[in-house]
Design a protein around this motif. Sequence first.
Motif, short mmCIF file in Angstrom:
data_model
loop_
_atom_site.label_atom_id
_atom_site.label_comp_id
_atom_site.label_asym_id
_atom_site.label_seq_id
_atom_site.Cartn_x
_atom_site.Cartn_y
_atom_site.Cartn_z
N LYS A 275 -10.07 10.93 1.46
CA LYS A 275 -9.01 10.05 0.96
C LYS A 275 -7.78 10.26 1.82
CE LYS A 275 -7.68 10.88 -3.23
NZ LYS A 275 -7.48 10.87 -4.69
N PHE A 276 -7.13 9.16 2.26
CA PHE A 276 -5.96 9.30 3.13
C PHE A 276 -4.95 8.20 2.83
CE2 PHE A 276 -9.11 6.80 5.45
CZ PHE A 276 -8.38 5.71 5.89
N LEU A 277 -3.71 8.45 3.26
CA LEU A 277 -2.62 7.50 3.08
C LEU A 277 -2.66 6.44 4.17
CD1 LEU A 277 0.35 9.87 2.15
CD2 LEU A 277 -0.47 7.96 0.77
N VAL A 278 -2.73 5.19 3.76
CA VAL A 278 -2.82 4.09 4.71
C VAL A 278 -1.56 3.99 5.54
CG1 VAL A 278 -2.95 1.57 4.91
CG2 VAL A 278 -4.47 2.77 3.36
N ASP A 279 -0.39 4.05 4.90
CA ASP A 279 0.87 3.89 5.65
C ASP A 279 1.05 4.99 6.68
OD1 ASP A 279 1.10 5.51 3.31
OD2 ASP A 279 3.27 5.56 3.58
N ASP A 303 6.39 -2.88 7.65
CA ASP A 303 6.84 -2.79 6.25
C ASP A 303 5.67 -2.26 5.45
OD1 ASP A 303 8.08 -3.01 3.83
OD2 ASP A 303 7.90 -5.21 3.69
N LEU A 304 5.57 -0.96 5.37
CA LEU A 304 4.40 -0.30 4.81
C LEU A 304 4.72 0.37 3.48
CD1 LEU A 304 3.16 1.38 8.11
CD2 LEU A 304 2.53 -0.86 7.21
N VAL A 305 3.79 0.26 2.55
CA VAL A 305 3.92 0.95 1.26
C VAL A 305 2.82 2.00 1.17
CG1 VAL A 305 4.92 -1.09 0.16
CG2 VAL A 305 2.46 -0.69 0.02
N THR A 306 3.03 2.95 0.32
CA THR A 306 2.07 4.03 0.16
C THR A 306 0.84 3.54 -0.61
OG1 THR A 306 3.79 5.71 0.17
CG2 THR A 306 1.68 6.33 -0.80
N ILE A 339 3.50 -5.53 11.08
CA ILE A 339 2.42 -4.90 10.31
C ILE A 339 2.97 -4.57 8.94
CG2 ILE A 339 0.78 -3.01 10.17
CD1 ILE A 339 2.36 -3.59 13.49
N ALA A 340 2.32 -5.09 7.91
CA ALA A 340 2.78 -4.87 6.55
C ALA A 340 1.60 -4.44 5.68
CB ALA A 340 3.41 -6.14 5.98
N SER A 341 1.91 -3.66 4.65
CA SER A 341 0.87 -3.28 3.68
C SER A 341 1.46 -3.34 2.29
CB SER A 341 0.33 -1.88 3.98
OG SER A 341 1.31 -0.89 3.73
N PHE A 342 0.62 -3.67 1.31
CA PHE A 342 1.08 -3.72 -0.08
C PHE A 342 -0.13 -3.55 -0.99
CE2 PHE A 342 0.40 -8.00 1.51
CZ PHE A 342 -0.41 -8.59 0.55
N ILE A 343 0.16 -3.30 -2.26
CA ILE A 343 -0.88 -3.10 -3.25
C ILE A 343 -1.00 -4.35 -4.10
CG2 ILE A 343 -1.73 -1.63 -5.14
CD1 ILE A 343 -1.39 -0.17 -2.47
N CYS A 344 -2.23 -4.84 -4.30
CA CYS A 344 -2.44 -6.03 -5.11
C CYS A 344 -3.74 -5.89 -5.88
CB CYS A 344 -2.48 -7.27 -4.22
SG CYS A 344 -2.77 -8.81 -5.11
N GLN A 345 -3.63 -5.76 -7.21
CA GLN A 345 -4.80 -5.67 -8.09
C GLN A 345 -5.79 -4.58 -7.63
OE1 GLN A 345 -6.43 -9.62 -8.20
NE2 GLN A 345 -4.79 -10.43 -9.49
N ASP A 346 -5.29 -3.36 -7.53
CA ASP A 346 -6.10 -2.21 -7.14
C ASP A 346 -6.72 -2.37 -5.75
OD1 ASP A 346 -5.60 -0.72 -9.41
OD2 ASP A 346 -7.25 -1.67 -10.52
N LYS A 347 -6.09 -3.16 -4.92
CA LYS A 347 -6.52 -3.34 -3.53
C LYS A 347 -5.37 -2.99 -2.60
CE LYS A 347 -10.56 -5.32 -4.52
NZ LYS A 347 -11.88 -4.76 -4.16
#
Length: 418
Positions: A275-279, A303-306, A339-347
């Motif tokens: 298991k690792f942190l995407v950001d 714009d990265l989220v954990t 490059i952006a990351s976010f959480i959406c419905q457990d994804k």
Amino acid sequence: MFTYINQNVLNNLFYILVSIFVFYFMYDHVRFFQKHRRHQHLLMIVCLSVPLVLCMKFPIYIAHDCVHDLRQIPFLIGTLYGGWAVGFPLLVILLLVRFVFYGYNFITVVVYVAMFMITALYSPAFNKLNRKKKLVMSTLLTFFLAILSTFIAIIIADFKVTKSYVIDFILVPPLGILFVVYIIETLKDAIIMRSKLIKVEKMEIASQLAASISHEIRNPLTVVKGFMQLLKAPNLSNESRDKYIDIALGELDRAGLIIDDYLTFAKPAPQKIEKFLVDQELRKVIDMVKPMANMNSVRISDDLVTGYIIGSIQHFHQCFLNLLKNSVEAMPNGGELNIASFICQDKVVIKIQDSGIGMTEEQINRFGEPYFSTKEKGTGLGTMVALKIIETMNGTLDIDSAVNKGTTLTITFSQSNE
């Protein structure tokens, strides 16, 4: 003529054709029969002796002094393709069964021994012929043997030649041989072509593997080259120098891991899944790409989220390095890469957006095919590897692109709870 071709004639042909199909089915699926030629001969004797016996058991018709059937077709086929080794056992079986069913007949012995001798002598030359010549020569040989046998029977026993005899013994067997040899050659060609196709596919896989290794090794070497160039910069702080050296060394280690992965391709070892942190890992990849982006006048923003996911960190780096590198190369005159990351419905959703040349609908559909690339000197292997890694990590990739308006890649992974 058709009045003499009754149900028994068709039955005789059916016995012969089924035995041919059984032979090639067994030969193709049982490795034992592929190892040695004598094993093939044994299989041929067994398969052809069955229709030989059935043809005599259920003949076309029985006269007082002669039995008409198509036993000579399996007998001649076995002798032509198998030579003495197959022909002689078939001759013994034919004569023994003939004597059991209908009693001893001297003409039968002379006729089939003559057939065997001539066919066995011709067998080596026959097997060297191409398909077309085999069809012609087998037909002519059968017709010649039928005429020869008729003359022998007339000379020895004053045999009476009837119209039905001419049809069933002289005309039908050559046509039957022609049909059977055509089926045999078609089946042989099919097996040979499939074998060649398997070899071609293996060579293609080897070619793709070699090209893929070259492509994947080039990525970390490009990163190392970029940071080596940055180390030449004047007034470079010690902190930056150490950071650049650490990244370059890390990329050399990654190159070694890539080589190890491909060397164990045939028998892969279990990957280290964690298991690792995407950001956190994405920032490492962005740092690797920055020297290349700077050389191409590409500005990178993020714009990265954990978020946590499960997979191989090594493969995650490999995947996104390929995707970010492709995005930079899609902007030869400079541009913006976000490059952006976010959480959406457990994804965990990662978006890579560039302002590059974009792709057509056809290029989108072919995205990830080996040896297909929108770049002039591209191989398409980078995107192929990236897609395979995303698939292995149970992720998905969607593409939104328009020509001269840029491309947006959306990669979605299942989130892992902390």
